[in-house]
Design a protein around this motif. Sequence first.
Motif, PDB file in Angstrom:
ATOM      1  N   HIS A  16       0.851  -1.191   0.000  1.00 52.64           N
ATOM      2  CA  HIS A  16       0.000   0.000   0.000  1.00 52.64           C
ATOM      3  C   HIS A  16       0.887   1.242   0.000  1.00 52.64           C
ATOM      4  O   HIS A  16       1.757   1.372   0.858  1.00 52.64           O
ATOM      5  N   PHE A  17       0.658   2.124  -0.948  1.00 57.42           N
ATOM      6  CA  PHE A  17       1.361   3.407  -1.018  1.00 57.42           C
ATOM      7  C   PHE A  17       0.369   4.519  -0.697  1.00 57.42           C
ATOM      8  O   PHE A  17      -0.703   4.581  -1.299  1.00 57.42           O
ATOM      9  N   ALA A  18       0.717   5.378   0.231  1.00 53.97           N
ATOM     10  CA  ALA A  18      -0.070   6.590   0.508  1.00 53.97           C
ATOM     11  C   ALA A  18       0.918   7.741   0.351  1.00 53.97           C
ATOM     12  O   ALA A  18       1.640   8.096   1.285  1.00 53.97           O
ATOM     13  N   THR A  19       0.987   8.276  -0.850  1.00 53.13           N
ATOM     14  CA  THR A  19       2.019   9.260  -1.177  1.00 53.13           C
ATOM     15  C   THR A  19       1.592  10.045  -2.416  1.00 53.13           C
ATOM     16  O   THR A  19       0.442  10.030  -2.798  1.00 53.13           O
ATOM     17  N   HIS A  20       2.542  10.696  -3.059  1.00 55.17           N
ATOM     18  CA  HIS A  20       2.270  11.471  -4.267  1.00 55.17           C
ATOM     19  C   HIS A  20       2.621  10.645  -5.495  1.00 55.17           C
ATOM     20  O   HIS A  20       3.737  10.150  -5.623  1.00 55.17           O
ATOM     21  N   GLY A  21       1.654  10.479  -6.391  1.00 54.02           N
ATOM     22  CA  GLY A  21       1.914   9.834  -7.665  1.00 54.02           C
ATOM     23  C   GLY A  21       2.073  10.908  -8.724  1.00 54.02           C
ATOM     24  O   GLY A  21       1.582  12.030  -8.565  1.00 54.02           O
ATOM     25  N   PHE A  22       2.769  10.588  -9.786  1.00 57.20           N
ATOM     26  CA  PHE A  22       2.936  11.587 -10.845  1.00 57.20           C
ATOM     27  C   PHE A  22       2.935  10.946 -12.218  1.00 57.20           C
ATOM     28  O   PHE A  22       3.314   9.797 -12.387  1.00 57.20           O
ATOM     29  N   PHE A  23       2.453  11.705 -13.166  1.00 59.27           N
ATOM     30  CA  PHE A  23       2.591  11.391 -14.580  1.00 59.27           C
ATOM     31  C   PHE A  23       2.823  12.720 -15.281  1.00 59.27           C
ATOM     32  O   PHE A  23       1.980  13.610 -15.237  1.00 59.27           O
ATOM     33  N   GLU A  24       3.956  12.863 -15.884  1.00 64.99           N
ATOM     34  CA  GLU A  24       4.332  14.106 -16.562  1.00 64.99           C
ATOM     35  C   GLU A  24       4.540  13.839 -18.045  1.00 64.99           C
ATOM     36  O   GLU A  24       4.721  12.703 -18.462  1.00 64.99           O
ATOM     37  N   THR A  25       4.516  14.894 -18.805  1.00 59.80           N
ATOM     38  CA  THR A  25       4.845  14.814 -20.229  1.00 59.80           C
ATOM     39  C   THR A  25       6.265  15.351 -20.402  1.00 59.80           C
ATOM     40  O   THR A  25       6.828  15.946 -19.486  1.00 59.80           O
ATOM     41  N   LYS A  26       6.817  15.189 -21.581  1.00 58.54           N
ATOM     42  CA  LYS A  26       8.149  15.743 -21.855  1.00 58.54           C
ATOM     43  C   LYS A  26       8.164  17.247 -21.607  1.00 58.54           C
ATOM     44  O   LYS A  26       9.129  17.789 -21.085  1.00 58.54           O
ATOM     45  N   GLU A  27       7.060  17.902 -21.953  1.00 58.64           N
ATOM     46  CA  GLU A  27       6.983  19.360 -21.818  1.00 58.64           C
ATOM     47  C   GLU A  27       6.906  19.793 -20.348  1.00 58.64           C
ATOM     48  O   GLU A  27       7.544  20.759 -19.950  1.00 58.64           O
ATOM     49  N   THR A  28       6.118  19.103 -19.541  1.00 56.15           N
ATOM     50  CA  THR A  28       5.994  19.497 -18.130  1.00 56.15           C
ATOM     51  C   THR A  28       7.190  19.034 -17.304  1.00 56.15           C
ATOM     52  O   THR A  28       7.494  19.630 -16.276  1.00 56.15           O
ATOM     53  N   ALA A  29       7.886  18.005 -17.748  1.00 57.01           N
ATOM     54  CA  ALA A  29       9.032  17.485 -16.995  1.00 57.01           C
ATOM     55  C   ALA A  29      10.239  18.413 -17.032  1.00 57.01           C
ATOM     56  O   ALA A  29      11.112  18.343 -16.160  1.00 57.01           O
ATOM     57  N   ILE A  30      10.289  19.293 -18.003  1.00 57.42           N
ATOM     58  CA  ILE A  30      11.432  20.212 -18.140  1.00 57.42           C
ATOM     59  C   ILE A  30      11.625  21.033 -16.867  1.00 57.42           C
ATOM     60  O   ILE A  30      12.757  21.316 -16.474  1.00 57.42           O
ATOM     61  N   ASN A  31      10.534  21.401 -16.196  1.00 54.77           N
ATOM     62  CA  ASN A  31      10.618  22.244 -15.001  1.00 54.77           C
ATOM     63  C   ASN A  31      10.784  21.470 -13.702  1.00 54.77           C
ATOM     64  O   ASN A  31      10.769  22.059 -12.631  1.00 54.77           O
ATOM     65  N   LEU A  32      10.932  20.154 -13.775  1.00 52.02           N
ATOM     66  CA  LEU A  32      11.068  19.330 -12.571  1.00 52.02           C
ATOM     67  C   LEU A  32      12.467  18.722 -12.516  1.00 52.02           C
ATOM     68  O   LEU A  32      12.810  17.879 -13.341  1.00 52.02           O
ATOM     69  N   PRO A  33      13.294  19.130 -11.542  1.00 49.02           N
ATOM     70  CA  PRO A  33      14.659  18.629 -11.461  1.00 49.02           C
ATOM     71  C   PRO A  33      14.768  17.106 -11.446  1.00 49.02           C
ATOM     72  O   PRO A  33      15.675  16.546 -12.043  1.00 49.02           O
ATOM     73  N   ALA A  34      13.828  16.427 -10.813  1.00 48.69           N
ATOM     74  CA  ALA A  34      13.902  14.968 -10.718  1.00 48.69           C
ATOM     75  C   ALA A  34      13.725  14.286 -12.067  1.00 48.69           C
ATOM     76  O   ALA A  34      14.175  13.160 -12.248  1.00 48.69           O
ATOM     77  N   LEU A  35      13.083  14.950 -13.008  1.00 48.40           N
ATOM     78  CA  LEU A  35      12.789  14.325 -14.297  1.00 48.40           C
ATOM     79  C   LEU A  35      13.515  14.975 -15.462  1.00 48.40           C
ATOM     80  O   LEU A  35      13.348  14.553 -16.610  1.00 48.40           O
TER      81      LEU A  35
END
Length: 174
Positions: A16-35
């Motif tokens: 069981h995960f109770a946390t933040h899930g993510f799905f980004e596109t190539k365009e939105t990932a540019i602004n996220l250091p982790a991706l």
Amino acid sequence: VRRFNELSGKSTSVIHFATHGFFETKETAINLPALNGRFSPMDLSGIVMSNGNKGWLYGSPIQHEGILTSSDIAKMDLRGTSLVVLSACDSGKGLIISDEIYGLQRAFKKAGVKTIVMSLWNESDQAGTMFMTKFYHNILFERLSLNDAFNEAKREVRRNFNHPLFWANYVMLD
């Protein structure tokens, strides 16, 4: 992330995960250091674990500390896991290519998980708590099948929060 990776090849019935899930596109990932610099849809979806906010929001000495991508999960052996519950926003999203969806659901299926419960969009804290509490109550105390426990939990949320925004986001992939 390290502790989760240690589950590979071990028989864990429920995760069981109770946390933040993510799905980004190539365009939105540019602004996220982790991706930054990642382009595969399996690298652009995942779960933020403990210590993940450092890498997710600001970057960190260990760039991907606390970030568990779908690519990471797909490489694991979770064949002994019958149920993964992702109490995490956007955990059911993915990129549709031909007749397949690339995201967390694909990763856990490739790893061998039998059933996945996930959310297609942001969850309400109240509705999410109600859904998860009822879902597990139905399994543990009412001894319902996973499918019946899931459907009854959705009905319970719907009785209390009529708008589909609160209950229609939950999906189960068997």
